[in-house]
Design a protein around this motif. Structure first.
Motif, PDB file in Angstrom:
ATOM      1  N   VAL A 173     -12.513  -0.598  39.920  1.00 45.62           N
ATOM      2  CA  VAL A 173     -11.136  -0.382  40.374  1.00 45.62           C
ATOM      3  C   VAL A 173     -10.940   1.100  40.644  1.00 45.62           C
ATOM      4  N   ARG A 174     -10.149   1.383  41.678  1.00 46.18           N
ATOM      5  CA  ARG A 174      -9.794   2.759  42.016  1.00 46.18           C
ATOM      6  C   ARG A 174      -8.305   2.815  42.338  1.00 46.18           C
ATOM      7  N   GLN A 175      -7.679   3.895  41.903  1.00 44.71           N
ATOM      8  CA  GLN A 175      -6.272   4.115  42.238  1.00 44.71           C
ATOM      9  C   GLN A 175      -6.131   5.528  42.770  1.00 44.71           C
ATOM     10  N   ARG A 176      -5.441   5.630  43.914  1.00 43.82           N
ATOM     11  CA  ARG A 176      -5.251   6.930  44.544  1.00 43.82           C
ATOM     12  C   ARG A 176      -3.785   7.108  44.900  1.00 43.82           C
ATOM     13  N   HIS A 177      -3.367   8.359  44.981  1.00 42.89           N
ATOM     14  CA  HIS A 177      -2.011   8.701  45.402  1.00 42.89           C
ATOM     15  C   HIS A 177      -2.134   9.389  46.758  1.00 42.89           C
ATOM     16  N   GLY A 178      -1.518   8.815  47.782  1.00 41.19           N
ATOM     17  CA  GLY A 178      -1.619   9.417  49.104  1.00 41.19           C
ATOM     18  C   GLY A 178      -1.333   8.410  50.198  1.00 41.19           C
ATOM     19  N   ASP A 179      -2.010   8.582  51.313  1.00 41.09           N
ATOM     20  CA  ASP A 179      -1.848   7.712  52.472  1.00 41.09           C
ATOM     21  C   ASP A 179      -3.015   6.727  52.518  1.00 41.09           C
ATOM     22  N   LEU A 180      -2.725   5.443  52.766  1.00 43.85           N
ATOM     23  CA  LEU A 180      -3.775   4.424  52.754  1.00 43.85           C
ATOM     24  C   LEU A 180      -4.854   4.716  53.785  1.00 43.85           C
ATOM     25  N   VAL A 181      -4.445   5.029  55.012  1.00 48.89           N
ATOM     26  CA  VAL A 181      -5.420   5.245  56.079  1.00 48.89           C
ATOM     27  C   VAL A 181      -6.311   6.444  55.767  1.00 48.89           C
ATOM     28  N   GLU A 182      -5.696   7.539  55.322  1.00 53.48           N
ATOM     29  CA  GLU A 182      -6.484   8.718  54.985  1.00 53.48           C
ATOM     30  C   GLU A 182      -7.412   8.453  53.804  1.00 53.48           C
ATOM     31  N   SER A 183      -6.932   7.700  52.822  1.00 52.33           N
ATOM     32  CA  SER A 183      -7.780   7.362  51.675  1.00 52.33           C
ATOM     33  C   SER A 183      -8.995   6.563  52.117  1.00 52.33           C
ATOM     34  N   LEU A 184      -8.778   5.582  52.997  1.00 54.74           N
ATOM     35  CA  LEU A 184      -9.895   4.771  53.485  1.00 54.74           C
ATOM     36  C   LEU A 184     -10.851   5.603  54.339  1.00 54.74           C
ATOM     37  N   ARG A 185     -10.299   6.544  55.104  1.00 56.50           N
ATOM     38  CA  ARG A 185     -11.161   7.420  55.891  1.00 56.50           C
ATOM     39  C   ARG A 185     -12.088   8.222  54.973  1.00 56.50           C
ATOM     40  N   GLU A 186     -11.540   8.724  53.876  1.00 59.04           N
ATOM     41  CA  GLU A 186     -12.348   9.496  52.934  1.00 59.04           C
ATOM     42  C   GLU A 186     -13.400   8.635  52.242  1.00 59.04           C
ATOM     43  N   LEU A 187     -13.098   7.353  52.053  1.00 57.77           N
ATOM     44  CA  LEU A 187     -14.017   6.457  51.343  1.00 57.77           C
ATOM     45  C   LEU A 187     -14.943   5.685  52.288  1.00 57.77           C
ATOM     46  N   GLU A 188     -14.822   5.923  53.582  1.00 60.40           N
ATOM     47  CA  GLU A 188     -15.506   5.091  54.572  1.00 60.40           C
ATOM     48  C   GLU A 188     -17.019   5.017  54.366  1.00 60.40           C
ATOM     49  N   SER A 189     -17.627   6.120  53.952  1.00 61.88           N
ATOM     50  CA  SER A 189     -19.082   6.127  53.786  1.00 61.88           C
ATOM     51  C   SER A 189     -19.551   5.159  52.707  1.00 61.88           C
ATOM     52  N   ASP A 190     -18.639   4.764  51.797  1.00 66.73           N
ATOM     53  CA  ASP A 190     -18.992   3.827  50.728  1.00 66.73           C
ATOM     54  C   ASP A 190     -18.756   2.367  51.117  1.00 66.73           C
ATOM     55  N   ILE A 191     -18.094   2.147  52.259  1.00 64.74           N
ATOM     56  CA  ILE A 191     -17.624   0.805  52.600  1.00 64.74           C
ATOM     57  C   ILE A 191     -18.627   0.073  53.494  1.00 64.74           C
ATOM     58  N   ARG A 192     -19.026  -1.093  53.044  1.00 65.77           N
ATOM     59  CA  ARG A 192     -19.820  -2.005  53.875  1.00 65.77           C
ATOM     60  C   ARG A 192     -18.914  -2.997  54.594  1.00 65.77           C
ATOM     61  N   LEU A 193     -17.906  -3.472  53.892  1.00 64.41           N
ATOM     62  CA  LEU A 193     -16.924  -4.402  54.438  1.00 64.41           C
ATOM     63  C   LEU A 193     -15.588  -4.103  53.785  1.00 64.41           C
TER      64      LEU A 193
END
Length: 283
Positions: free
Chosen positions: A101-121
């Motif tokens: 589980v991860r919890q972040r404070h910010g913008d969803l799109v920007e958070s996903l952009r930062e995490l994109e390298s970890d995402i397969r799906l």
């Protein structure tokens, strides 16, 4: 780039997102991460309000407002942790061994952009918690997420049932040919019958492209049906899907042909809005 990541919030789709992500995690034998992002616009970080309120005799009001904002933010964070805990337990019950589980404070799109390298799906609901009860609406962040991420995105409606058949909206383009390769090689689709459907004129070239894709999937061990249907893209695809009771639709995220006029016209938005089954968008 090895994780299934699921966006969890307080929307009616949250349970379906969790179930869909757990299914994908098991099929792909990939780690599952459940992500909750606290909207910085709704719950901003504490700031200096003295310029708004003024100084002197109203300092007590400044302190009260700051304390209230801090309390609201803490309550929202705690609510997010509770949602993540519930989603984690649901995923474990569904057979995922150790969901993170991860919890972040910010913008969803920007958070996903930062995490994109970890995402397969990425798995996300078609509506967010602020979308209301109208199932014809789509979440305010969803199109931005699709525009931004260069990863497969699995959009879920309110309910999720593991699909027992898959339809790929095929147009012979590079994206859908890559989609055929992905289906052929991905454990996500193993053992599931595939329908390749082209919308347009039944020409020799179109049929040759479709048959070539069919042969590639059959060579990979899939049961495959092909079809060319005339008509408007959205209703034609939905009609075929309903006729054959197909549980998962796969299509390109944007492009030049009629099937793939996504995010530059109304086709993608309409497909997301009207789908009653999961929709996998390819980049």
């Amino acid at each position: 780039m090895n994780q299934v990541m699921a966006c969890i919030d307080g929307s009616p789709q949250a349970a379906a997102v969790c179930d869909c992500a757990a299914w994908a995690s098991r099929k792909l034998d990939a780690p599952l991460t459940l992500l909750h992002v606290l909207d910085q616009q709704q719950y901003p970080a504490a700031g200096n309000l003295s310029g708004i309120i003024g100084l002197g005799s109203r300092e007590y009001l400044l302190e009260e407002l700051a304390a209230l904002d801090e309390k609201r933010s803490k309550l929202a964070l705690e609510e997010g942790r509770m949602m993540l805990d519930a989603a984690r337990q649901r995923a474990i019950t569904a057979g995922v061994a150790q969901p993170d589980v991860r919890q972040r404070h910010g913008d969803l799109v920007e958070s996903l952009r930062e995490l994109e390298s970890d995402i397969r799906l990425l798995v996300i609901g078609k509506q967010g918690e602020d979308s209301g009860v109208d199932t014809a609406l789509i979440g305010s962040h969803l199109e931005s997420v699709i525009r931004t991420l260069h990863r497969p995105i699995l959009v879920t409606p309110t309910g999720f049932t593991a699909p027992d058949s898959v339809m790929l909206a095929f147009d012979g383009s590079a994206t859908t040919r890559k989609g055929v390769e992905m289906i052929a090689s991905s454990p996500l689709f193993k053992g599931i019958p595939i329908h390749l459907v082209m919308v347009g004129a039944d020409t020799g070239d179109s049929r040759a492209l479709l048959e070539s894709a069919r042969d590639a999937l059959r060579a990979a061990g899939f049961e495959v049906q092909i079809a060319i249907r005339a008509g408007e893209v959205e209703p034609t695809l939905h009609a075929y899907q309903a006729e054959h009771r197909i549980g998962l639709l796969v299509m390109g995220a944007y492009g030049h042909s009629r099937i793939r006029q996504f995010l530059v016209g109304s086709t993608t938005t309409n497909m997301i809005r009207t789908t009653t089954t999961p929709l996998l968008l390819l980049r």
